[in-house]
Design a protein around this motif. Structure first.
Motif, short mmCIF file in Angstrom:
data_model
loop_
_atom_site.label_atom_id
_atom_site.label_comp_id
_atom_site.label_asym_id
_atom_site.label_seq_id
_atom_site.Cartn_x
_atom_site.Cartn_y
_atom_site.Cartn_z
N PRO A 41 0.82 -1.22 0.00
CA PRO A 41 0.00 0.00 0.00
C PRO A 41 0.85 1.27 0.00
N VAL A 42 0.37 2.27 -0.70
CA VAL A 42 1.04 3.57 -0.76
C VAL A 42 1.24 4.12 0.65
N THR A 43 0.24 3.92 1.51
CA THR A 43 0.32 4.44 2.88
C THR A 43 1.46 3.80 3.68
N GLU A 44 1.90 2.64 3.28
CA GLU A 44 3.03 1.98 3.94
C GLU A 44 4.36 2.50 3.39
N ILE A 45 4.39 2.83 2.12
CA ILE A 45 5.62 3.27 1.45
C ILE A 45 5.91 4.74 1.73
N LEU A 46 4.87 5.55 1.79
CA LEU A 46 5.02 7.00 1.92
C LEU A 46 5.89 7.43 3.10
N PRO A 47 5.68 6.92 4.32
CA PRO A 47 6.54 7.36 5.43
C PRO A 47 7.99 6.90 5.27
#
Length: 85
Positions: A41-47
């Motif tokens: 998920p993008v939300t996992e990669i973003l940080p």
């Protein structure tokens, strides 16, 4: 993709194959994430990208990092326009 300005003295913060000796260039971390986080998920990669940008002292906007995270997640090509000052 996004645009970023990098002082020529600090290319080692961005490029893994530069002549500099900076610890963890952003390109190296991006490449590693692209290899290990495809389909995540993008939300996992973003940080993870934010942390890498902060460590490299690069000022990406949230939108740029989101585009990069999406590219990693989907396996799409990622284009970053770099202006060396």
């Amino acid at each position: 993709m996004g645009d970023i300005r990098v002082d020529r003295r600090h290319l080692d913060r961005l490029l893994a194959d530069s002549a500099g000796t900076y610890g963890v260039p952003y390109q190296r971390t991006f490449t590693e994430l692209a290899e290990t986080h495809r389909g995540r998920p993008v939300t996992e990669i973003l940080p993870l990208l934010r942390r890498a940008a902060d460590r490299a002292l690069l000022e990406f906007t949230h939108a740029d990092l989101r585009e990069q995270a999406t590219a990693i997640s989907t396996g799409a090509p990622c284009v970053l326009r770099v202006t060396v000052t």
